[in-house]
Design a protein around this motif. Structure first.
Motif, PDB file in Angstrom:
ATOM      1  N   THR A   1      32.209  17.426  28.053  1.00 23.35           N
ATOM      2  CA  THR A   1      31.327  17.627  26.903  1.00 23.35           C
ATOM      3  C   THR A   1      32.131  17.695  25.610  1.00 23.35           C
ATOM      4  N   CYS A   2      31.596  17.046  24.574  1.00 26.16           N
ATOM      5  CA  CYS A   2      32.191  17.138  23.237  1.00 26.16           C
ATOM      6  C   CYS A   2      31.553  18.324  22.517  1.00 26.16           C
TER       7      CYS A   2
ATOM      8  N   ASN B   1      28.103  14.963  22.780  1.00 25.35           N
ATOM      9  CA  ASN B   1      28.139  13.830  23.698  1.00 25.35           C
ATOM     10  C   ASN B   1      28.701  14.274  25.045  1.00 25.35           C
ATOM     11  N   GLU B   2      28.173  13.722  26.129  1.00 29.43           N
ATOM     12  CA  GLU B   2      28.674  14.012  27.469  1.00 29.43           C
ATOM     13  C   GLU B   2      29.131  12.721  28.122  1.00 29.43           C
ATOM     14  N   GLU B   3      30.274  12.771  28.785  1.00 29.86           N
ATOM     15  CA  GLU B   3      30.832  11.564  29.399  1.00 29.86           C
ATOM     16  C   GLU B   3      31.328  11.853  30.804  1.00 29.86           C
TER      17      GLU B   3
ATOM     18  N   LEU C   1      37.331  16.277  24.624  1.00 28.70           N
ATOM     19  CA  LEU C   1      36.242  16.627  25.537  1.00 28.70           C
ATOM     20  C   LEU C   1      36.640  17.844  26.356  1.00 28.70           C
TER      21      LEU C   1
ATOM     22  N   CYS D   1      29.999  16.909  18.784  1.00 29.06           N
ATOM     23  CA  CYS D   1      28.754  16.145  18.640  1.00 29.06           C
ATOM     24  C   CYS D   1      27.805  16.294  19.828  1.00 29.06           C
TER      25      CYS D   1
ATOM     26  N   TYR E   1      39.021  12.074  25.199  1.00 26.28           N
ATOM     27  CA  TYR E   1      38.429  12.226  23.870  1.00 26.28           C
ATOM     28  C   TYR E   1      37.047  11.577  23.837  1.00 26.28           C
ATOM     29  N   CYS E   2      36.225  12.111  22.979  1.00 24.86           N
ATOM     30  CA  CYS E   2      34.837  11.655  22.853  1.00 24.86           C
ATOM     31  C   CYS E   2      34.790  10.211  22.360  1.00 24.86           C
ATOM     32  N   SER E   3      33.993   9.389  23.035  1.00 21.35           N
ATOM     33  CA  SER E   3      33.841   7.991  22.634  1.00 21.35           C
ATOM     34  C   SER E   3      33.025   7.838  21.365  1.00 21.35           C
TER      35      SER E   3
END
Length: 200
Positions: free
Chosen positions: A175-176, A181-183, A165, A179, A157-159
């Protein structure tokens, strides 16, 4: 008769549970007679011998299922107390069949990559991630590894916003879609979510 023979055969019973009367069957193993009724003397499974007219209760193994060494398990990362260590709650076996409870697992960074190269556990797994792992030990807390090709994070899950994700073709990062966001994770090829396109 309390129950038909079809209902009795294979039925799991508790101690003291009435099965039939003494006129119907001869008491076998695991039963006792009480006031004309044959009752189960132990927790088990009813067996009926129609030829001998005998009824018995065979014990059922109550041995709990436990993770075994070299087995595959699924768990949720719930803490990273140090940069090189993650704590995992193991909840299911390789077939995704849940255990009766959860078991503690420990994932060391050397069981993620051979040479961490200054990276932290946060570069591979994070709290809230679901992982597929191999069990290295036979007692609690279970030592885990995600070095095998199929092991790794299967859902994250997106932080930033908490949304799931996704794997995106051509990108090494998750990738989210909410939003953007990439993790970074140590992602299993069995990761559960994938998107055909990048978020715009």
């Amino acid at each position: 008769m309390l129950r038909s023979v079809e209902e009795l055969v294979g039925r799991r019973v508790f101690p003291g549970e009435p099965l039939c009367t003494v006129e119907e069957f001869i008491p076998g193993e695991g039963v006792y007679v009480d006031d004309g009724y044959i009752r189960a003397a132990r927790f088990g499974q009813v067996e009926v011998d129609l030829v001998a007219r005998r009824i018995s209760v065979k014990p059922v193994s109550m041995k709990p299922r436990l993770p075994k060494r070299n087995s595959i398990v699924y768990g949720a990362v719930y803490a990273i107390p140090r940069d090189e260590l993650a704590l995992v709650k193991i909840f299911a076996d390789e077939r995704m069949i849940p255990y009766n409870g959860s078991f503690s697992g420990v994932l060391h960074i050397l069981q993620v990559v051979d040479v961490p190269g200054g990276k932290s556990m946060y570069d591979f797994v994070r709290p809230g991630d679901f992982i597929r792992a191999t069990v290295l030990s036979s007692s609690l807390p279970y030592m885990l590894s995600i070095k095998k090709s199929q092991d790794g994070v299967i859902l994250a899950y997106c932080s930033v916003c908490g949304a799931p994700l996704y794997r995106v073709p051509g990108s090494p990062r998750l990738t989210c879609m909410r939003c953007g966001n990439e993790e970074q994770r140590r992602v299993s090829p069995l990761y559960m979510l994938s998107s055909r396109r990048r978020r715009r």
